[in-house]
Motif scaffolding. Structure first.
Motif, PDB file in Angstrom:
ATOM      1  N   GLN A 118       2.342   1.733  -3.425  1.00 38.01           N
ATOM      2  CA  GLN A 118       1.353   2.251  -4.365  1.00 38.01           C
ATOM      3  C   GLN A 118       1.129   3.743  -4.158  1.00 38.01           C
ATOM      4  OE1 GLN A 118      -2.093  -0.214  -3.802  1.00 38.01           O
ATOM      5  NE2 GLN A 118      -1.286  -1.872  -5.073  1.00 38.01           N
ATOM      6  N   LEU A 119       1.071   4.166  -2.899  1.00 38.49           N
ATOM      7  CA  LEU A 119       0.913   5.593  -2.617  1.00 38.49           C
ATOM      8  C   LEU A 119       2.122   6.378  -3.103  1.00 38.49           C
ATOM      9  CD1 LEU A 119      -0.624   5.466   0.976  1.00 38.49           C
ATOM     10  CD2 LEU A 119      -1.771   6.157  -1.146  1.00 38.49           C
ATOM     11  N   PHE A 120       3.315   5.828  -2.878  1.00 40.40           N
ATOM     12  CA  PHE A 120       4.524   6.511  -3.321  1.00 40.40           C
ATOM     13  C   PHE A 120       4.581   6.589  -4.842  1.00 40.40           C
ATOM     14  CE2 PHE A 120       9.066   7.092  -4.151  1.00 40.40           C
ATOM     15  CZ  PHE A 120       9.303   8.187  -3.339  1.00 40.40           C
ATOM     16  N   LYS A 135       2.057   6.755  -6.836  1.00 38.54           N
ATOM     17  CA  LYS A 135       1.101   7.788  -7.232  1.00 38.54           C
ATOM     18  C   LYS A 135       1.715   9.169  -7.005  1.00 38.54           C
ATOM     19  CE  LYS A 135      -3.608   9.386  -6.666  1.00 38.54           C
ATOM     20  NZ  LYS A 135      -4.918   9.152  -6.098  1.00 38.54           N
ATOM     21  N   ALA A 136       2.406   9.343  -5.883  1.00 42.89           N
ATOM     22  CA  ALA A 136       3.070  10.615  -5.594  1.00 42.89           C
ATOM     23  C   ALA A 136       4.141  10.906  -6.639  1.00 42.89           C
ATOM     24  CB  ALA A 136       3.667  10.587  -4.187  1.00 42.89           C
ATOM     25  N   ALA A 154       0.836  -1.199   0.000  1.00 46.96           N
ATOM     26  CA  ALA A 154       0.000   0.000   0.000  1.00 46.96           C
ATOM     27  C   ALA A 154       0.872   1.250   0.000  1.00 46.96           C
ATOM     28  CB  ALA A 154      -0.935  -0.006   1.204  1.00 46.96           C
ATOM     29  N   ALA A 155       1.935   1.242   0.789  1.00 52.14           N
ATOM     30  CA  ALA A 155       2.843   2.383   0.837  1.00 52.14           C
ATOM     31  C   ALA A 155       3.529   2.580  -0.512  1.00 52.14           C
ATOM     32  CB  ALA A 155       3.873   2.190   1.940  1.00 52.14           C
TER      33      ALA A 155
END
Length: 79
Positions: free
Chosen positions: A11-13, A15-16, A8-9
């Motif tokens: 994937q968030l990174f 996206k960032a 999850a982290a």
């Protein structure tokens, strides 16, 4: 559960990174012949703002990780 949190982290990174890349490309295009300077200036601005959001230690750790990735990529390219 740790793998799920890491995924999850990541994937968030990712996206960032996509968001940052879009804005960097736009800023470099606007900078024209100054595009290389704009890219470096954005690094400085990003680091300063990251320190404001987290801490010096966190940012230094992240930058060390990034430097290690860059060095590893360079070594992989040489092989």
């Amino acid at each position: 559960m740790t793998d799920t949190n890491n995924s999850a982290a990541e994937q968030l990174f990712d996206k960032a990174l996509d968001i940052a890349e879009r804005h960097l490309e736009a800023a470099m295009k606007e900078g024209g012949s100054l595009s290389a300077y704009v890219a470096v200036a954005m690094i400085e601005v990003a680091v300063n703002q990251a320190v404001d959001e987290t801490s010096h230690e966190d940012v230094v750790d992240m930058l060390r990780d990034l430097a290690n990735q860059i060095e590893q990529d360079g070594e992989d390219d040489e092989e």
